[in-house]
Scaffold this motif. Structure first.
Motif, PDB file in Angstrom:
ATOM      1  N   ASP A 178       0.236   4.209   0.338  1.00  0.00           N
ATOM      2  CA  ASP A 178       0.018   5.182   1.233  1.00  0.00           C
ATOM      3  C   ASP A 178       0.556   5.104   2.423  1.00  0.00           C
ATOM      4  O   ASP A 178       0.674   5.810   3.372  1.00  0.00           O
ATOM      5  CB  ASP A 178      -1.509   5.372   1.198  1.00  0.00           C
ATOM      6  CG  ASP A 178      -2.024   6.030  -0.112  1.00  0.00           C
ATOM      7  OD1 ASP A 178      -1.167   6.785  -0.720  1.00  0.00           O
ATOM      8  OD2 ASP A 178      -3.139   5.694  -0.490  1.00  0.00           O
ATOM      9  N   THR A 179       0.793   3.827   2.994  1.00  0.00           N
ATOM     10  CA  THR A 179       1.135   3.494   4.113  1.00  0.00           C
ATOM     11  C   THR A 179       2.057   2.243   4.226  1.00  0.00           C
ATOM     12  O   THR A 179       1.960   1.085   4.203  1.00  0.00           O
ATOM     13  CB  THR A 179      -0.143   2.882   5.188  1.00  0.00           C
ATOM     14  OG1 THR A 179      -0.568   1.535   4.525  1.00  0.00           O
ATOM     15  CG2 THR A 179      -1.165   4.074   5.260  1.00  0.00           C
ATOM     16  N   LEU A 180       3.546   2.782   3.888  1.00  0.00           N
ATOM     17  CA  LEU A 180       4.612   1.654   3.603  1.00  0.00           C
ATOM     18  C   LEU A 180       4.840   0.964   4.953  1.00  0.00           C
ATOM     19  O   LEU A 180       4.806   1.562   6.126  1.00  0.00           O
ATOM     20  CB  LEU A 180       5.685   2.538   3.016  1.00  0.00           C
ATOM     21  CG  LEU A 180       5.737   3.144   1.635  1.00  0.00           C
ATOM     22  CD1 LEU A 180       7.078   4.105   1.653  1.00  0.00           C
ATOM     23  CD2 LEU A 180       5.527   2.264   0.804  1.00  0.00           C
ATOM     24  N   GLY A 181       4.991  -0.311   4.701  1.00  0.00           N
ATOM     25  CA  GLY A 181       5.300  -1.111   6.087  1.00  0.00           C
ATOM     26  C   GLY A 181       6.524  -1.794   5.987  1.00  0.00           C
ATOM     27  O   GLY A 181       7.331  -1.919   5.034  1.00  0.00           O
ATOM     28  N   LYS A 220       4.807  11.800   3.455  1.00  0.00           N
ATOM     29  CA  LYS A 220       3.922  10.887   4.572  1.00  0.00           C
ATOM     30  C   LYS A 220       5.116  10.499   5.668  1.00  0.00           C
ATOM     31  O   LYS A 220       6.154  10.085   5.136  1.00  0.00           O
ATOM     32  CB  LYS A 220       3.323   9.925   3.803  1.00  0.00           C
ATOM     33  CG  LYS A 220       2.278  10.409   3.013  1.00  0.00           C
ATOM     34  CD  LYS A 220       1.443   9.555   2.101  1.00  0.00           C
ATOM     35  CE  LYS A 220       0.815   9.739   1.099  1.00  0.00           C
ATOM     36  NZ  LYS A 220       0.838   9.267  -0.242  1.00  0.00           N
ATOM     37  N   SER A 251       7.538   9.277  -1.091  1.00  0.00           N
ATOM     38  CA  SER A 251       6.424   8.884  -0.335  1.00  0.00           C
ATOM     39  C   SER A 251       5.046   9.300  -1.379  1.00  0.00           C
ATOM     40  O   SER A 251       3.988   9.406  -1.315  1.00  0.00           O
ATOM     41  CB  SER A 251       5.775   9.243   0.949  1.00  0.00           C
ATOM     42  OG  SER A 251       5.869  10.471   1.165  1.00  0.00           O
ATOM     43  N   ALA A 282       6.135   4.880   9.265  1.00  0.00           N
ATOM     44  CA  ALA A 282       5.432   4.074  10.386  1.00  0.00           C
ATOM     45  C   ALA A 282       6.444   3.889  11.474  1.00  0.00           C
ATOM     46  O   ALA A 282       7.554   3.566  11.364  1.00  0.00           O
ATOM     47  CB  ALA A 282       5.089   2.701   9.801  1.00  0.00           C
ATOM     48  N   ASN A 341       0.802  -1.104  -0.090  1.00  0.00           N
ATOM     49  CA  ASN A 341       0.191  -0.002  -0.212  1.00  0.00           C
ATOM     50  C   ASN A 341       0.842   1.218  -0.130  1.00  0.00           C
ATOM     51  O   ASN A 341       1.480   1.630   0.985  1.00  0.00           O
ATOM     52  CB  ASN A 341      -0.996  -0.127   1.151  1.00  0.00           C
ATOM     53  CG  ASN A 341      -2.003   1.108   1.292  1.00  0.00           C
ATOM     54  OD1 ASN A 341      -1.648   2.021   0.588  1.00  0.00           O
ATOM     55  ND2 ASN A 341      -2.729   1.231   2.212  1.00  0.00           N
TER      56      ASN A 341
END
Length: 128
Positions: free
Chosen positions: A52-55, A81, A76, A84, A50
């Protein structure tokens, strides 16, 4: 006779990013549609789960090369952004300083640090 063989997108070397936009990047007189991961071992096509929300899972290949990386630029997309907390902790554990920014700023900074022969990597989310 065999059919078409699809290979993982990989450029085996370090190269400055010549252009970005329209959903991709140009480097080493080639183009790639989609996001890229620029590592000491080369430039790889990269598909974060995703954007939008790199993990943590999006950076497994980078962690494999952590010994050769001091700075990670995280582009991003069109806007900055935050990284996390669990990803930032993992990078710190491996001695990597992570700097989030827009993809455009990350490309420009990557090119400067690469020219200075710094131990830099970049995770660049494609922008239109």
């Amino acid at each position: 006779m065999t059919g078409i063989v699809i290979r993982e997108a990989h450029f085996p070397g370090r190269a400055p990013i010549e252009a970005y936009g329209n959903g991709g990047f140009r480097f080493a007189d080639m183009s790639h549609r989609g996001s890229i991961l620029c590592l000491p071992s080369g430039i790889y096509g990269w598909e974060p789960a995703n954007p939008d929300t790199l993990g943590v899972d999006d950076f497994a290949r980078l962690i494999d090369e952590a010994a050769d990386i001091q700075i990670l630029l995280v582009g991003s997309g069109p806007m900055l952004k935050p990284i996390a907390p669990d990803l930032r902790a993992l990078l710190k554990e491996h001695g990597i300083s992570a700097d989030p920014m827009s993809t455009g700023a990350a490309v420009r900074t990557y090119n400067v640090l690469l020219a200075e022969d710094r131990a830099v990597a970049a995770a660049l989310v494609a922008v239109e």
